[in-house]
Design an enzyme around this catalytic site. Structure first.
Site, short mmCIF file in Angstrom:
data_model
loop_
_atom_site.label_atom_id
_atom_site.label_comp_id
_atom_site.label_asym_id
_atom_site.label_seq_id
_atom_site.Cartn_x
_atom_site.Cartn_y
_atom_site.Cartn_z
N ARG A 78 20.19 4.55 111.74
CA ARG A 78 18.97 3.78 111.97
C ARG A 78 19.10 2.37 111.43
NH1 ARG A 78 15.11 7.17 109.80
NH2 ARG A 78 14.92 8.28 111.75
N TYR A 79 19.86 2.19 110.34
CA TYR A 79 20.08 0.87 109.75
C TYR A 79 21.55 0.52 109.95
CZ TYR A 79 15.86 2.56 107.50
OH TYR A 79 14.63 3.09 107.26
N ARG A 91 24.29 1.66 107.18
CA ARG A 91 24.30 2.97 106.54
C ARG A 91 23.91 4.08 107.50
NH1 ARG A 91 20.42 -0.54 105.09
NH2 ARG A 91 18.36 0.13 104.41
N CYS A 149 18.58 25.24 102.89
CA CYS A 149 18.18 24.83 101.54
C CYS A 149 18.03 26.09 100.69
CB CYS A 149 16.83 24.12 101.56
SG CYS A 149 16.89 22.43 102.18
N CYS A 169 10.84 23.49 101.19
CA CYS A 169 9.58 22.87 100.78
C CYS A 169 8.58 23.01 101.91
CB CYS A 169 9.81 21.40 100.47
SG CYS A 169 11.02 21.12 99.18
N CYS A 215 8.18 19.98 104.26
CA CYS A 215 9.44 19.45 104.82
C CYS A 215 9.16 18.61 106.06
CB CYS A 215 10.36 20.60 105.18
SG CYS A 215 11.90 20.05 105.94
N ARG A 228 11.72 17.44 108.04
CA ARG A 228 12.75 17.65 109.05
C ARG A 228 12.59 19.05 109.66
NH1 ARG A 228 17.22 14.84 106.23
NH2 ARG A 228 16.63 12.83 107.06
N ASP A 240 5.46 11.87 105.46
CA ASP A 240 5.66 11.62 106.89
C ASP A 240 4.70 12.48 107.69
OD1 ASP A 240 7.83 9.82 106.53
OD2 ASP A 240 9.03 11.54 105.92
N ASP A 254 8.18 5.79 105.59
CA ASP A 254 9.10 5.77 106.71
C ASP A 254 8.21 5.73 107.96
OD1 ASP A 254 11.69 5.84 107.78
OD2 ASP A 254 12.28 7.33 106.29
N LYS A 296 12.00 2.46 106.96
CA LYS A 296 11.25 2.46 105.70
C LYS A 296 10.66 1.08 105.42
CE LYS A 296 14.06 5.94 103.37
NZ LYS A 296 15.21 5.97 104.28
C1 LIG Z 1 16.43 6.25 103.98
C2 LIG Z 1 17.54 6.22 104.94
C3 LIG Z 1 18.75 5.60 104.59
C4 LIG Z 1 18.97 4.99 103.22
O1 LIG Z 1 18.56 3.69 103.11
P1 LIG Z 1 17.87 3.13 101.79
O2 LIG Z 1 18.05 1.65 101.85
O3 LIG Z 1 18.48 3.75 100.62
O4 LIG Z 1 16.44 3.48 101.88
C5 LIG Z 1 19.73 5.56 105.55
N1 LIG Z 1 19.57 6.10 106.77
C6 LIG Z 1 18.44 6.71 107.12
C7 LIG Z 1 18.30 7.28 108.47
C8 LIG Z 1 17.38 6.80 106.21
O5 LIG Z 1 16.25 7.43 106.56
#
Ligand SMILES: *Cc1c(COP(=O)(O)O)cnc(C)c1O
Length: 373
Positions: A117-118, A121, A130, A134, A137, A139, A298, A335, A342
């Site tokens: 998504r970012y 990362r 798990c 929870c 949850c 997911r 969420d 989120d 986020k």
């Molecule tokens: C939260 C999240 C991350 C981690 O990013 P942060 O900057 O630590 O918040 C990476 N990928 C996804 C899909 C996430 O939801």
């Protein structure tokens, strides 16, 4: 001569404790008297299951509770630990905007098990299992659906993707709880990722230190130490989860030199009081864990009974900001639905752009200036 009887050490391997976790109503009822609401949840589960209402069942999270955690649960139906692990009938009420996949993980998944998504990362869904499920949850489309741990063929595609996307600098091992895998499997996975992408920064998110502390063996901690940079992110929601056993487990990690962060979900009836959150965050810092995130819930299907209104969350946060150092204060984040990502909900001071400076207006009504260049 009769052999000397060596007294048996009272020792259970964590994997045995894990396999013996409570997953049926019958076993749960042997240990605890269900409240009417809890009991109604199971009645409804039976009915829905018989009618195979696929739409509803898709968002159902199976019951799973370690005996360790259940022993911490109080007899009051409103006990904050109890609310987190024993389902209530409200789980069958889906709010208007609630879905089984509120963050659209599936839309942002270039290959199975990976969420990108970012830009820099990615998140890897190592397993759908798990030790404790929870009840809030998020997911729900994935957890406890018996897909199990990532398969070799899936991992091959993930590795291929990571090699083709060198802009990815961090990888989060998530799920499910990656620590439900054996050390051998988990660290083989980690080594495969590191071999194909040396230097990639890793994180693992887990609830094990507070739901099955025996999982955090000294050997596990040293295996993590040997694979730095590798951060441990603890999911913890209430100060009572930080028992002596949990504290020992976290100490093993910190003493080995593993960097520790925490994430907490803001939950109605569990931790939506300033005193509870203050105690939690202070206890974490005292145990060498940096509180990283406090999450607004969420929009997961059947979780509205846990939801704290956003403005209440913001006012709790403002009060915490007065009480706690920046070290002990996590980022309050949401989120955004449908994969918006986020966003931080900590109120920034009002900033006005002047000709040569930024003008800050603090909540107390004061004005401060900071040069633009
Ligand atoms: C939260 C999240 C991350 C981690 O990013 P942060 O900057 O630590 O918040 C990476 N990928 C996804 C899909 C996430 O939801």
């Amino acid at each position: 001569m009769v052999g000397i009887r060596v007294p048996l050490r009272k020792f259970t391997h964590w994997s045995l404790e894990y396999r013996r976790r409570i997953q049926t109503r019958k076993r749960l009822e042997r240990r605890i008297a269900l409240s009417p609401s809890e009991s109604n949840y199971f009645k409804r589960l039976e009915q829905e299951g018989m009618q195979e209402s696929a739409g509803r069942m898709g968002g159902v999270v199976p019951v799973s509770i370690t005996t360790y955690y259940l022993n911490l649960v109080g007899s009051e139906p409103t006990d904050p630990l109890r609310l987190q692990c024993i389902p209530r009938e409200e789980e069958w009420e889906a709010g208007p905007l609630e879905t089984a996949d509120p963050l659209s993980d599936q839309t942002f998944s270039p290959v199975p098990r990976l969420v990108h998504r970012y830009r820099d990362r990615v998140l890897l869904l190592v397993t759908d299992q798990c030790a404790m499920n929870c009840r809030f949850c998020f997911r729900r489309h994935f957890v406890g659906k018996n897909q199990g741990a990532i398969r070799q063929s899936e991992l091959d595609h993930v590795i291929q993707y990571l090699k083709e996307h060198l802009e990815v600098k961090e990888l989060l091992l998530s799920g499910g709880d990656p620590l439900t895998l054996s050390d051998e499997k988990l660290f083989a996975l980690v080594d495969t990722i590191r071999f194909s992408r040396p230097g990639i920064v890793l994180r693992v998110s887990s609830r094990m230190p507070v739901v099955l502390p025996s999982r955090i063996t000294r050997r596990f901690a040293y295996q993590m130490r040997n694979r730095q940079p590798f951060w441990f992110v603890l999911h913890v929601n209430h100060p009572r989860e930080l028992t002596q056993e949990a504290e020992q487990a976290l100490k093993r990690l910190a003493d080995a030199g593993v960097p520790l962060l925490s994430q907490t979900v803001l939950l109605r009836g569990v931790n939506d009081e300033v005193g509870v959150l203050e105690e939690l965050f202070r206890s974490l810092t005292a145990r060498r864990i940096k509180p990283y995130y406090l999450f607004q819930m969420d929009l997961a299907q059947g979780t509205s009974h846990f939801r704290v209104p956003l403005d209440r969350g913001m006012s709790l946060m403002r009060e915490l900001k007065n009480r706690l150092s920046a070290l002990s204060l996590p980022t309050y984040a949401l989120d955004l639905p449908n994969g918006g990502g986020k966003v931080s909900l900590i109120d920034p001071p009002r900033m006005i752009e002047g000709e040569r400076e930024w003008i800050f207006h603090t909540p107390e009504g004061r004005e401060y200036r900071y040069p633009k260049e």
